[in-house]
Enzyme design. Structure first.
Site, PDB file in Angstrom:
ATOM      1  N   ASP A 199       0.828  -1.208   0.000  1.00 23.05           N
ATOM      2  CA  ASP A 199       0.000   0.000   0.000  1.00 23.05           C
ATOM      3  C   ASP A 199       0.862   1.257   0.000  1.00 23.05           C
ATOM      4  O   ASP A 199       0.542   2.236  -0.665  1.00 23.05           O
ATOM      5  CB  ASP A 199      -0.927   0.011   1.221  1.00 23.05           C
ATOM      6  CG  ASP A 199      -2.039  -1.011   1.076  1.00 23.05           C
ATOM      7  OD1 ASP A 199      -2.067  -1.703   0.034  1.00 23.05           O
ATOM      8  OD2 ASP A 199      -2.873  -1.121   2.005  1.00 23.05           O
TER       9      ASP A 199
ATOM     10  N   TYR B   7       2.288   1.983  -3.330  1.00 25.90           N
ATOM     11  CA  TYR B   7       1.214   2.500  -4.181  1.00 25.90           C
ATOM     12  C   TYR B   7       0.969   3.985  -3.878  1.00 25.90           C
ATOM     13  O   TYR B   7       0.857   4.815  -4.787  1.00 25.90           O
ATOM     14  CB  TYR B   7      -0.063   1.685  -3.946  1.00 25.90           C
ATOM     15  CG  TYR B   7      -1.266   2.155  -4.732  1.00 25.90           C
ATOM     16  CD1 TYR B   7      -1.482   1.710  -6.042  1.00 25.90           C
ATOM     17  CD2 TYR B   7      -2.192   3.036  -4.178  1.00 25.90           C
ATOM     18  CE1 TYR B   7      -2.580   2.140  -6.767  1.00 25.90           C
ATOM     19  CE2 TYR B   7      -3.288   3.468  -4.902  1.00 25.90           C
ATOM     20  CZ  TYR B   7      -3.486   3.024  -6.194  1.00 25.90           C
ATOM     21  OH  TYR B   7      -4.571   3.451  -6.913  1.00 25.90           O
TER      22      TYR B   7
ATOM     23  N   SER C 116     -35.536  -7.179 -14.872  1.00 28.36           N
ATOM     24  CA  SER C 116     -35.606  -7.629 -13.486  1.00 28.36           C
ATOM     25  C   SER C 116     -35.434  -9.149 -13.481  1.00 28.36           C
ATOM     26  O   SER C 116     -35.295  -9.766 -14.525  1.00 28.36           O
ATOM     27  CB  SER C 116     -36.926  -7.214 -12.865  1.00 28.36           C
ATOM     28  OG  SER C 116     -37.979  -7.658 -13.668  1.00 28.36           O
TER      29      SER C 116
ATOM     30  N   GLU D 286     -24.372 -17.471  -9.570  1.00 24.54           N
ATOM     31  CA  GLU D 286     -23.701 -16.285  -9.007  1.00 24.54           C
ATOM     32  C   GLU D 286     -24.311 -15.968  -7.653  1.00 24.54           C
ATOM     33  O   GLU D 286     -25.489 -16.228  -7.431  1.00 24.54           O
ATOM     34  CB  GLU D 286     -23.928 -15.067  -9.927  1.00 24.54           C
ATOM     35  CG  GLU D 286     -23.554 -15.309 -11.373  1.00 24.54           C
ATOM     36  CD  GLU D 286     -23.969 -14.151 -12.305  1.00 24.54           C
ATOM     37  OE1 GLU D 286     -24.508 -13.137 -11.820  1.00 24.54           O
ATOM     38  OE2 GLU D 286     -23.756 -14.294 -13.511  1.00 24.54           O
TER      39      GLU D 286
ATOM     40  N   LYS E 191     -26.184 -13.643  -5.157  1.00 22.88           N
ATOM     41  CA  LYS E 191     -27.074 -12.502  -5.418  1.00 22.88           C
ATOM     42  C   LYS E 191     -26.723 -11.392  -4.440  1.00 22.88           C
ATOM     43  O   LYS E 191     -27.106 -11.423  -3.277  1.00 22.88           O
ATOM     44  CB  LYS E 191     -28.537 -12.917  -5.287  1.00 22.88           C
ATOM     45  CG  LYS E 191     -29.454 -11.771  -5.658  1.00 22.88           C
ATOM     46  CD  LYS E 191     -30.880 -12.223  -5.849  1.00 22.88           C
ATOM     47  CE  LYS E 191     -31.734 -11.063  -6.328  1.00 22.88           C
ATOM     48  NZ  LYS E 191     -31.795  -9.971  -5.363  1.00 22.88           N
TER      49      LYS E 191
ATOM     50  N   ASP F 197     -26.617  -8.035  -2.434  1.00 19.76           N
ATOM     51  CA  ASP F 197     -27.720  -7.202  -1.950  1.00 19.76           C
ATOM     52  C   ASP F 197     -27.267  -5.744  -1.945  1.00 19.76           C
ATOM     53  O   ASP F 197     -26.792  -5.220  -0.954  1.00 19.76           O
ATOM     54  CB  ASP F 197     -28.105  -7.647  -0.535  1.00 19.76           C
ATOM     55  CG  ASP F 197     -29.525  -7.250  -0.204  1.00 19.76           C
ATOM     56  OD1 ASP F 197     -30.225  -6.738  -1.103  1.00 19.76           O
ATOM     57  OD2 ASP F 197     -29.934  -7.449   0.951  1.00 19.76           O
TER      58      ASP F 197
ATOM     59  N   TYR G 246     -22.272  -8.136 -13.559  1.00 17.86           N
ATOM     60  CA  TYR G 246     -22.960  -9.409 -13.788  1.00 17.86           C
ATOM     61  C   TYR G 246     -23.576  -9.557 -15.177  1.00 17.86           C
ATOM     62  O   TYR G 246     -24.159 -10.585 -15.483  1.00 17.86           O
ATOM     63  CB  TYR G 246     -23.988  -9.719 -12.704  1.00 17.86           C
ATOM     64  CG  TYR G 246     -25.076  -8.690 -12.507  1.00 17.86           C
ATOM     65  CD1 TYR G 246     -26.006  -8.427 -13.488  1.00 17.86           C
ATOM     66  CD2 TYR G 246     -25.182  -8.021 -11.289  1.00 17.86           C
ATOM     67  CE1 TYR G 246     -27.010  -7.512 -13.298  1.00 17.86           C
ATOM     68  CE2 TYR G 246     -26.187  -7.100 -11.076  1.00 17.86           C
ATOM     69  CZ  TYR G 246     -27.101  -6.835 -12.088  1.00 17.86           C
ATOM     70  OH  TYR G 246     -28.091  -5.929 -11.888  1.00 17.86           O
TER      71      TYR G 246
ATOM     72  N   LYS H  77     -33.866 -17.317  -3.727  1.00 13.69           N
ATOM     73  CA  LYS H  77     -33.696 -16.519  -2.515  1.00 13.69           C
ATOM     74  C   LYS H  77     -33.394 -17.390  -1.306  1.00 13.69           C
ATOM     75  O   LYS H  77     -33.920 -18.503  -1.182  1.00 13.69           O
ATOM     76  CB  LYS H  77     -34.992 -15.729  -2.232  1.00 13.69           C
ATOM     77  CG  LYS H  77     -35.306 -14.662  -3.262  1.00 13.69           C
ATOM     78  CD  LYS H  77     -34.282 -13.558  -3.213  1.00 13.69           C
ATOM     79  CE  LYS H  77     -34.783 -12.237  -3.752  1.00 13.69           C
ATOM     80  NZ  LYS H  77     -35.819 -11.579  -3.048  1.00 13.69           N
TER      81      LYS H  77
ATOM     82  N   CYS I 269     -67.330  -1.090   3.945  1.00 12.51           N
ATOM     83  CA  CYS I 269     -66.035  -0.412   3.956  1.00 12.51           C
ATOM     84  C   CYS I 269     -65.890   0.382   5.253  1.00 12.51           C
ATOM     85  O   CYS I 269     -66.775   1.166   5.593  1.00 12.51           O
ATOM     86  CB  CYS I 269     -65.939   0.527   2.757  1.00 12.51           C
ATOM     87  SG  CYS I 269     -64.496   1.614   2.814  1.00 12.51           S
TER      88      CYS I 269
ATOM     89  N   CYS J 177     -65.980   4.331   4.184  1.00 16.53           N
ATOM     90  CA  CYS J 177     -67.137   5.044   3.610  1.00 16.53           C
ATOM     91  C   CYS J 177     -68.443   4.286   3.782  1.00 16.53           C
ATOM     92  O   CYS J 177     -69.489   4.742   3.326  1.00 16.53           O
ATOM     93  CB  CYS J 177     -66.893   5.336   2.134  1.00 16.53           C
ATOM     94  SG  CYS J 177     -66.981   3.867   1.094  1.00 16.53           S
TER      95      CYS J 177
ATOM     96  N   CYS K 229     -63.948  -2.323  -1.926  1.00 15.75           N
ATOM     97  CA  CYS K 229     -64.964  -1.368  -1.535  1.00 15.75           C
ATOM     98  C   CYS K 229     -65.584  -0.844  -2.819  1.00 15.75           C
ATOM     99  O   CYS K 229     -64.875  -0.498  -3.763  1.00 15.75           O
ATOM    100  CB  CYS K 229     -64.312  -0.232  -0.744  1.00 15.75           C
ATOM    101  SG  CYS K 229     -65.273   1.294  -0.761  1.00 15.75           S
TER     102      CYS K 229
ATOM    103  N   CYS L 262     -65.567   7.045  -1.957  1.00 15.29           N
ATOM    104  CA  CYS L 262     -64.849   6.614  -0.756  1.00 15.29           C
ATOM    105  C   CYS L 262     -63.637   7.517  -0.536  1.00 15.29           C
ATOM    106  O   CYS L 262     -62.742   7.583  -1.379  1.00 15.29           O
ATOM    107  CB  CYS L 262     -64.394   5.161  -0.909  1.00 15.29           C
ATOM    108  SG  CYS L 262     -63.393   4.589   0.479  1.00 15.29           S
TER     109      CYS L 262
HETATM  110  O1  D41 Z   1     -26.101 -10.081  -7.741  1.00 13.34           O
HETATM  111  C1  D41 Z   1     -27.118  -9.583  -8.173  1.00 13.34           C
HETATM  112  N1  D41 Z   1     -27.861  -8.800  -7.420  1.00 13.34           N
HETATM  113  C2  D41 Z   1     -27.543  -9.860  -9.577  1.00 13.34           C
HETATM  114  C3  D41 Z   1     -28.595  -9.143 -10.118  1.00 13.34           C
HETATM  115  C4  D41 Z   1     -26.890 -10.821 -10.400  1.00 13.34           C
HETATM  116  N2  D41 Z   1     -25.860 -11.560  -9.927  1.00 13.34           N
HETATM  117  N3  D41 Z   1     -27.295 -11.033 -11.664  1.00 13.34           N
HETATM  118  C5  D41 Z   1     -28.336 -10.328 -12.201  1.00 13.34           C
HETATM  119  N4  D41 Z   1     -28.691 -10.564 -13.491  1.00 13.34           N
HETATM  120  C6  D41 Z   1     -29.684  -9.903 -14.044  1.00 13.34           C
HETATM  121  C7  D41 Z   1     -30.048 -10.195 -15.471  1.00 13.34           C
HETATM  122  C8  D41 Z   1     -30.148 -11.673 -15.675  1.00 13.34           C
HETATM  123  C9  D41 Z   1     -31.353  -9.565 -15.838  1.00 13.34           C
HETATM  124  C10 D41 Z   1     -28.957  -9.660 -16.361  1.00 13.34           C
HETATM  125  C11 D41 Z   1     -29.027  -9.348 -11.433  1.00 13.34           C
HETATM  126  C12 D41 Z   1     -30.075  -8.666 -12.085  1.00 13.34           C
HETATM  127  N5  D41 Z   1     -30.378  -8.958 -13.383  1.00 13.34           N
HETATM  128  C13 D41 Z   1     -30.881  -7.619 -11.461  1.00 13.34           C
HETATM  129  N6  D41 Z   1     -30.532  -6.825 -10.477  1.00 13.34           N
HETATM  130  C14 D41 Z   1     -31.538  -5.971 -10.217  1.00 13.34           C
HETATM  131  C15 D41 Z   1     -32.543  -6.236 -11.052  1.00 13.34           C
HETATM  132  C16 D41 Z   1     -32.134  -7.257 -11.858  1.00 13.34           C
END
Ligand code: D41
Length: 668
Positions: free
Chosen positions: A31, A34, A80, A111, A113, A115, A222, A311, A405, A408, A423, A429
């Protein structure tokens, strides 16, 4: 050696060290070595300021604060991801894929996911030119200045990169950095962040990039968006590898696996590593690795059929259910909501949970005073998972939704095939009226600044406003007379209302609050119809011809415009001065005849655009793009190295377009 050359060499050297440190996770120097190089560059640049370029490693911070973020339209939408919450849903996903692809064995890339916050980076001639948030997938915010402060995002690409490259990925705040940031926030008596994702989002949405620069953010790629290169690797893993070669960071946990079995094994491995990973994850993502197979599967609505998020189980806690409250939504939907003794679930205090509807209450047999398990998953509304029957008071009674309701007193009815009760009060309403108005003024709709929920509630309670058009008729005196308002605030609101009159057709359509017409459908409608009048006249059948508009949505749209009072309100709004530019419609007229109702299939390699671009150009003109040839196909666009599809098209007598003819048809 000239000074300029020396500066250039230093930059190259520093960039190379960045790459080894951030992307390969394998630093070549210490470091402090660098730091010495960086300081040397800074000194030289200070003496020769004319040598400074925007991609110099010294230029990550220091830009002037912004007053607001500009909007960026994504050239290719950021899609999405569908969700799977258990193994069965993963099996279902894979089975749909094997059926459509007519193959048993499929390679996936799995991969973690991450957050965080999805963003898109655009490189032109190897230089980072824009960074944008995902926003609604179609349009995001320009956060370039902030993105440039993220140290593992290269300001310039390495090697033989394409002229244009868009990279999609996630910005996260690593756990360690998050803990440290919150400690600092406490020390400064500033608000602490509930979780790393909120902290990442809050940091990236700072108007002053100097603040963002102090936040420990990291980026992982990604996927790709627009790219001006026909010869990309033929697998997703290959593309990620290529991105890494170009200098972009990619999560090291990514792995190619075989079939569902491999996916589920990967899930278990990553779940076991979850606590020790440097960043927060909420699941894993499986993507079919072969790009050609991805293209065959295509998209449904806004999500690819070739990818799914699996998930992790949501976080749960035990608490007391104190009461069941009834909420009335914008369209009259009655939602029972559990009021809970506040409880901490995964770092967030939860005091309410949705109970969805009567069937759900009956199925779970949820009663007042029960002890319940609540679950919170990411950013979704907390839910009651189940009741602990052994703790139920002996005198408890089943809960039944009221048939009037609560707001109302109108009848509550439930249409046979619908799960929700509604309703029937409509705009009579007050709850529905209030929410319809709140929706109308909201940021994504008419965007009337300063007209928030509290004011809308007052307008409705005082019977000043019954429908959106009434907002424009209120006098200065009426505004100033509301609680917590005065002359100055009345002026401000009236100025915002005036300003909001210049809008877009898409926003206006969304603002009307037509059932099932969200932002993306409103965008589609605005693109398809040259004028509002034309849309008002469209039949249910015509509406259904539009890609992505199904029978239910078509019915709601047609119904809406058949109601004389809706037309009357629209006319009043237009008379008051609500307007939008017809620029979009003019370009549409110029490119007519449109391709509405025509079905296209793309095959082979196109040289002047990639498949996604070709597809979105066609869809803009109203055409459908399908993955396979049938007798219903109108045109096959045949790029280089077209194979079996070309043969099949010839056999079926489908019209075949070469790339040049295709480009001409698009009017480019
Ligand atoms: O790690 C993630 N959050 C992640 C999100 C991931 N590893 N791959 C992703 N691949 C896609 C597509 C397949 C549509 C290219 C994603 C997302 N979408 C994604 N993140 C937010 C909405 C969609």
């Amino acid at each position: 050696m000239s000074i300029l050359k020396q500066i250039q060499q230093l930059r190259t050297e520093i960039n190379e060290h960045n790459y080894h440190y951030y992307v390969l996770d394998n630093p070549k120097i210490t470091d402090s070595e660098y730091d010495l190089l960086m300081r040397e560059l800074q000194t030289l640049e200070a003496n020769y300021p004319e040598s400074i370029t925007s991609d110099s490693p010294t230029q990550r911070v220091g830009a002037e604060p912004l007053s607001a973020f500009a909007e960026i339209i994504h050239t290719i939408p950021m899609l999405s991801l569908g969700n799977a919450f258990d193994n069965t849903e993963v099996y279902d996903f894979a089975e749909r894929a094997t059926e459509r692809l007519q193959t048993k064995e499929i390679s996936y890339i799995a991969e973690p996911k991450l957050d965080g916050l999805a963003i898109s980076l655009r490189y032109e001639a190897g230089l980072l030119v824009t960074g944008a948030t995902r926003g609604n997938g179609h349009q995001g915010e320009n956060v370039t200045q902030n993105v440039k402060t993220i140290k593992n995002i290269p300001l310039c690409l390495r090697g033989q990169y394409p002229e244009i490259l868009e990279v999609r990925g996630e910005v996260v705040m690593p756990k360690a950095g998050f803990a440290k940031l919150n400690q600092q926030q406490v020390a400064k008596c500033e608000k602490i962040f509930a979780n790393p994702r909120n902290a990442a989002a809050g940091s990236l949405r700072q108007l002053d990039s100097n603040v963002t620069a102090t936040r420990p953010l990291t980026f992982y790629s990604y996927a790709i968006g627009a790219v001006s290169e026909a010869n990309l690797p033929k697998t997703h893993s290959g593309i990620l590898h290529q991105l890494q070669e170009w200098g972009l960071p990619v999560a090291q946990q990514n792995q190619v696996v075989q079939d569902v079995k491999g996916c589920l094994q990967y899930y278990q491995t990553i779940l076991a590593q979850r606590a020790t990973l440097p960043f927060e994850i909420d699941g894993v993502v499986y993507k079919i690795n072969d790009i050609e197979q991805q293209e065959i599967l295509g998209y449904i609505s806004k999500a690819p059929r070739w990818a799914i998020a699996h998930k992790f189980p949501a976080q749960e806690a035990l608490t007391q259910l104190l009461a069941i409250e009834i909420q009335v939504g914008r369209t009259g939907a009655i939602t029972p909501v559990a009021k809970l003794a506040p409880v901490n679930v995964g770092g967030v205090t939860v005091s309410h949970a949705t109970l969805h509807n009567q069937d759900e209450i009956r199925r779970k047999d949820v009663r007042i005073n029960d002890t319940v398990i609540v679950r919170r998953a990411g950013d979704v509304i907390p839910e009651v998972v189940r009741v602990l029957l052994e703790k139920r008071p002996t005198d408890s009674q089943p809960f039944v939704l009221p048939n009037k309701c609560p707001v109302c007193d109108s009848a509550v009815v439930r249409i046979a095939e619908e799960a929700v009760a509604r309703c029937t009060g409509g705009l009579f309403c007050p709850a529905q009226r209030q929410q319809a108005l709140q929706h109308y003024v909201s940021r994504q709709a008419m965007d009337i600044d300063g007209l928030g929920k509290k004011l809308v509630v007052q307008l409705v309670e005082n019977n000043l406003v019954n429908n959106p058009a009434d907002i424009y008729d209120l006098s200065h005196e009426q505004w100033a007379g509301l609680e917590r308002m005065g002359d100055k605030s009345a002026d401000n609101v009236m100025a915002s209302i005036d300003k909001s009159k210049a809008t877009t057709l898409a926003r206006f359509l969304y603002a009307l609050g037509i059932r099932e017409v969200g932002e993306s459908t409103a965008n589609i409608l605005a693109e398809q119809f040259t004028s509002l009048e034309q849309l008002e006249l469209a039949s249910e059948h015509e509406l259904q011809q539009i890609t992505d508009i199904g029978p239910v949505v078509a019915k709601h749209i047609a119904n809406f415009f058949q109601q004389p009072h809706n037309i009357e309100i629209i006319q009043r709004l237009q008379a008051i001065g609500v307007h939008w530019s017809t620029k979009d419609s003019i370009t549409q007229i110029l490119t007519e005849p449109t391709l509405a109702g025509k079905t296209f299939v793309l095959t082979g390699t196109l040289l002047q655009m990639n498949r996604n671009e070709a597809k979105s150009s066609l869809q803009k003109l109203g055409a459908k793009v399908s993955g396979s040839i049938s007798k219903n196909t109108d045109y096959l666009v045949a790029g280089e190295k077209s194979g079996s599809k070309l043969e099949k098209a010839k056999n079926l007598g489908v019209a075949i377009l070469e790339e040049a003819e295709f480009i001409e048809l698009l009017g480019k």
